[in-house]
Design an enzyme around this catalytic site. Structure first.
Site, PDB file in Angstrom:
ATOM      1  N   PRO A  32       0.858  -1.191   0.000  1.00 25.87           N
ATOM      2  CA  PRO A  32       0.000   0.000   0.000  1.00 25.87           C
ATOM      3  C   PRO A  32       0.885   1.229   0.000  1.00 25.87           C
ATOM      4  CG  PRO A  32       0.004  -1.053   2.182  1.00 25.87           C
ATOM      5  CD  PRO A  32       0.900  -1.875   1.300  1.00 25.87           C
ATOM      6  N   MET A  33       0.610   2.192  -0.863  1.00 27.35           N
ATOM      7  CA  MET A  33       1.443   3.404  -0.920  1.00 27.35           C
ATOM      8  C   MET A  33       0.570   4.634  -1.139  1.00 27.35           C
ATOM      9  SD  MET A  33       4.779   1.994  -2.984  1.00 27.35           S
ATOM     10  CE  MET A  33       5.763   3.442  -2.700  1.00 27.35           C
ATOM     11  N   CYS A 122       3.588   3.313   9.593  1.00 27.25           N
ATOM     12  CA  CYS A 122       3.820   4.622   8.970  1.00 27.25           C
ATOM     13  C   CYS A 122       4.629   5.525   9.911  1.00 27.25           C
ATOM     14  CB  CYS A 122       2.497   5.283   8.616  1.00 27.25           C
ATOM     15  SG  CYS A 122       2.751   6.863   7.818  1.00 27.25           S
ATOM     16  N   ASN A 225       9.224  -7.380   3.557  1.00 26.97           N
ATOM     17  CA  ASN A 225       9.116  -6.196   2.700  1.00 26.97           C
ATOM     18  C   ASN A 225      10.331  -5.291   2.883  1.00 26.97           C
ATOM     19  OD1 ASN A 225       7.606  -3.069   3.212  1.00 26.97           O
ATOM     20  ND2 ASN A 225       7.823  -3.911   1.174  1.00 26.97           N
ATOM     21  N   GLY A 226      10.813  -4.786   1.764  1.00 24.19           N
ATOM     22  CA  GLY A 226      11.872  -3.789   1.812  1.00 24.19           C
ATOM     23  C   GLY A 226      12.943  -4.000   0.766  1.00 24.19           C
ATOM     24  N   ASP A 227      13.027  -3.054  -0.171  1.00 23.90           N
ATOM     25  CA  ASP A 227      14.134  -2.964  -1.123  1.00 23.90           C
ATOM     26  C   ASP A 227      14.181  -4.077  -2.173  1.00 23.90           C
ATOM     27  OD1 ASP A 227      14.822  -0.786   0.397  1.00 23.90           O
ATOM     28  OD2 ASP A 227      16.495  -1.763   1.423  1.00 23.90           O
ATOM     29  N   ARG A 250       8.260   0.438  -3.813  1.00 23.55           N
ATOM     30  CA  ARG A 250       8.731   1.487  -4.719  1.00 23.55           C
ATOM     31  C   ARG A 250       9.134   0.981  -6.092  1.00 23.55           C
ATOM     32  NH1 ARG A 250      12.891   3.612  -0.477  1.00 23.55           N
ATOM     33  NH2 ARG A 250      12.718   1.400   0.037  1.00 23.55           N
TER      34      ARG A 250
HETATM   35  C1  LIG Z   1       5.339   7.270  -1.215  1.00 22.41           C
HETATM   36  C2  LIG Z   1       5.124   6.144  -0.239  1.00 22.41           C
HETATM   37  C3  LIG Z   1       3.863   5.940   0.301  1.00 22.41           C
HETATM   38  C4  LIG Z   1       3.640   4.899   1.207  1.00 22.41           C
HETATM   39  N1  LIG Z   1       2.388   4.706   1.730  1.00 22.41           N
HETATM   40  C5  LIG Z   1       2.152   3.680   2.575  1.00 22.41           C
HETATM   41  C6  LIG Z   1       0.840   3.403   3.051  1.00 22.41           C
HETATM   42  O1  LIG Z   1      -0.145   4.075   2.702  1.00 22.41           O
HETATM   43  N2  LIG Z   1       0.701   2.339   3.908  1.00 22.41           N
HETATM   44  C7  LIG Z   1       1.763   1.551   4.281  1.00 22.41           C
HETATM   45  O2  LIG Z   1       1.588   0.597   5.041  1.00 22.41           O
HETATM   46  N3  LIG Z   1       3.002   1.785   3.813  1.00 22.41           N
HETATM   47  C8  LIG Z   1       3.215   2.806   2.968  1.00 22.41           C
HETATM   48  N4  LIG Z   1       4.468   2.984   2.452  1.00 22.41           N
HETATM   49  C9  LIG Z   1       5.527   1.995   2.746  1.00 22.41           C
HETATM   50  C10 LIG Z   1       5.505   0.872   1.684  1.00 22.41           C
HETATM   51  O3  LIG Z   1       4.294   0.166   1.740  1.00 22.41           O
HETATM   52  C11 LIG Z   1       6.669  -0.121   1.901  1.00 22.41           C
HETATM   53  O4  LIG Z   1       6.555  -0.686   3.173  1.00 22.41           O
HETATM   54  C12 LIG Z   1       8.035   0.556   1.775  1.00 22.41           C
HETATM   55  O5  LIG Z   1       8.074   1.423   0.660  1.00 22.41           O
HETATM   56  C13 LIG Z   1       9.176  -0.472   1.693  1.00 22.41           C
HETATM   57  O6  LIG Z   1       9.021  -1.299   0.595  1.00 22.41           O
HETATM   58  P1  LIG Z   1       9.868  -1.044  -0.783  1.00 22.41           P
HETATM   59  O7  LIG Z   1      11.311  -0.964  -0.403  1.00 22.41           O
HETATM   60  O8  LIG Z   1       9.543  -2.232  -1.643  1.00 22.41           O
HETATM   61  O9  LIG Z   1       9.387   0.253  -1.330  1.00 22.41           O
HETATM   62  C14 LIG Z   1       4.708   4.031   1.570  1.00 22.41           C
HETATM   63  C15 LIG Z   1       5.970   4.234   1.008  1.00 22.41           C
HETATM   64  C16 LIG Z   1       6.195   5.281   0.118  1.00 22.41           C
HETATM   65  C17 LIG Z   1       7.568   5.467  -0.469  1.00 22.41           C
END
Ligand SMILES: Cc1cc2nc3c(=O)[nH]c(=O)nc-3n(C[C@H](O)[C@H](O)[C@H](O)COP(=O)(O)O)c2cc1C
Length: 357
Positions: A32-33, A122, A225-227, A250
Site C-alpha cells: 500500500p502506498m 507509517c 518487505n523492503g528494497d 517502490r
Molecule cells: C510514497 C510512499 C507511500 C507509502 N504509503 C504507505 C501506506 O499508505 N501504507 C503503508 O503501510 N506503507 C506505505 N508505504 C511503505 C511501503 O508500503 C513499503 O513498506 C516501503 O516502501 C518499503 O518497501 P519497498 O522498499 O519495496 O518500497 C509508503 C511508502 C512510500 C515510499
C-alpha cells in the site's frame, strides 16, 4: 540487505499464501502506498498479472467516520474498491480500537474488502507523532493486540492483517513482541518492513531482522518487505529467509510488470522482458487517463508528475524528462512532454526512490 543475487531457480516454488480463507497466489503482495496505489494504479498493475494481493492506500479511520455519517459518501481513497477484482486489501490507520473496529466492519461488509489491513508502520509525523498511530504504536504491543482483537471481531469472517516495521528505533526492536500480540489477537498475517520508524527510508531493509520475527509466529504467515527491486531479488528473498510471501513497493511504481517477472522467476520460467519504450509511453498515458477518470484533469496533471518520473527512473535521459514533466500543468503539455522527452532507453534503475515519504 545486500543481496548477492544468484541466477539459480528455486528447487520448489513458494506455495500460495493463505490469509484466512483468501488465497494469495503467487505469494507476491503489492505494497500500500499513499498517493500512488489508487484505483488507476491498481488497474495498470493488473494488466501485467503476477500480483497475488493488491492493496489500497492507507485510509484514516477517523476521516472515514467523519465522512461516513452519510452512507453514500466515503473517503476518496476507497474510489473503485466496490467494483474492482478481488482479492483486494484495504488498509486503515488510527489508534482507537473502537474507530478502527467500526470502519473495519464497514469495509468488510459494505465494501467487501477481501482483507482488512491495519497500518502500524507509517513513520510520517502527521500519522506517527501527531496522531499517535502507525509506527508510534510499535512501542505498545499490548495496544496493538487490543486493536487487532477488536478489528478481528468486527470483521469476522474477513481476515485482518497487520503491517509493521522492526520497531521505533534500532535500539528498540519490538517486532517480535508486536508479532506475538498480532497473532494472539487473531490476526491472519503479518507484513514486516525491515526498517525501524526512525530510519524512515534510510539505509537498507534488514532481512535478517525480518527473519527473526518468524520465530515469534506459530500459525500465521510472515510477509517480508523492503528494497526488493528485481525478480532475482524476490527469488533470493525466498531462498534466504523464512518468509511466506514478499511485498513490493517502490520498485513497482514505474515497473508494474515486475510482479509478472518475479512470478515467472519463482517458477523457474524465463523472465519476460519489460514492455518496449513505445509501450511504456503508452502505459504512462493510459495511467494518466485512468487518473483523470478519478480525479479530473487538474489534479491528475499534478499527480502524474511524480508517477512519470518513476516510469523514467534509471534511464539515460531521465533527468531531462524529469525536469520537463515536473512543470507540466495541462493535459496537452503532459502528452507533448511524454511524446518528445520520454527516455529512449531503459536503464538499470538502481534506486527505486521514494525517500521523501
Ligand atoms: C510514497 C510512499 C507511500 C507509502 N504509503 C504507505 C501506506 O499508505 N501504507 C503503508 O503501510 N506503507 C506505505 N508505504 C511503505 C511501503 O508500503 C513499503 O513498506 C516501503 O516502501 C518499503 O518497501 P519497498 O522498499 O519495496 O518500497 C509508503 C511508502 C512510500 C515510499
Amino acid at each position: 540487505m545486500a543481496f548477492r543475487l544468484s541466477s539459480d531457480p528455486l528447487s520448489v516454488p513458494p506455495a500460495a499464501l493463505r490469509i484466512g480463507a483468501v488465497v494469495v497466489d503467487p505469494p507476491l503482495l503489492q505494497a500500500p502506498m499513499a498517493k500512488f496505489t489508487n484505483y488507476a494504479f491498481r488497474q495498470v498493475l493488473r494488466r501485467f498479472g503476477g500480483v497475488g494481493l493488491t492493496a489500497t492506500e492507507m485510509v484514516s479511520a477517523r476521516s472515514f467516520l467523519a465522512i461516513g455519517a452519510r452512507r453514500d459518501t466515503f473517503p476518496e481513497r476507497l474510489w473503485g474498491v466496490l467494483d474492482e477484482p478481488r482479492p483486494l486489501a484495504v488498509q486503515i490507520w488510527d489508534n482507537d480500537p473502537a474507530a478502527l473496529a467500526e470502519v473495519g466492519h464497514r469495509l468488510a461488509k459494505e465494501f467487501r474488502a477481501s482483507v482488512v489491513d491495519i497500518n502500524f508502520g507509517c513513520p510520517v509525523r502527521r500519522v506517527s507523532c501527531n496522531a499517535e498511530s502507525g509506527s508510534y504504536l510499535l512501542r505498545y504491543p499490548d495496544r496493538v493486540g487490543e486493536i487487532v482483537r477488536r478489528v478481528v471481531a468486527a470483521c469476522d469472517p474477513t481476515p485482518v492483517t497487520a503491517k509493521i516495521r522492526l520497531g521505533p528505533s534500532e535500539s528498540r526492536i519490538t517486532a517480535g513482541e508486536v508479532a506475538e500480540a498480532v497473532e494472539a489477537a487473531g490476526g491472519a498475517a503479518l507484513t514486516v518492513h525491515g526498517r525501524t520508524a526512525r530510519q524512515m527510508f534510510r539505509g537498507q531493509a534488514d532481512w535478517d531482522q525480518i527473519a527473526r520475527v518468524k520465530e515469534h509466529l506459530r500459525r500465521i504467515p510472515l510477509v517480508g518487505n523492503g528494497d526488493l527491486r528485481s525478480a532475482a531479488a524476490v527469488v533470493e528473498a525466498f531462498r534466504r529467509w523464512p518468509v511466506d510471501g514478499v511485498m513490493i513497493g517502490r520498485a513497482m511504481l514505474g515497473r508494474p510488470w515486475l510482479f509478472a517477472q518475479a512470478a515467472a522467476a519463482l517458477r523457474g520460467l524465463p523472465v519476460p522482458a519489460g514492455p518496449t519504450i513505445e509501450a511504456q509511453k503508452q502505459l504512462l498515458l493510459d495511467h494518466y487517463d485512468a487518473l483523470v477518470g478519478q480525479f479530473g484533469a487538474g489534479r491528475s496533471t499534478v499527480l502524474i508528475r511524480k508517477i512519470a518520473c518513476c516510469y523514467a527512473q534509471g534511464s539515460p535521459g531521465a533527468r531531462t524528462f524529469r525536469g520537463q514533466v515536473a512543470r507540466v500543468s495541462t493535459p496537452e503539455e503532459f502528452r507533448r512532454v511524454v511524446s518528445a522527452c520520454f527516455p529512449r532507453q531503459t536503464g538499470e534503475r538502481p534506486d527505486p526512490g521514494g525517500a521523501d515519504f
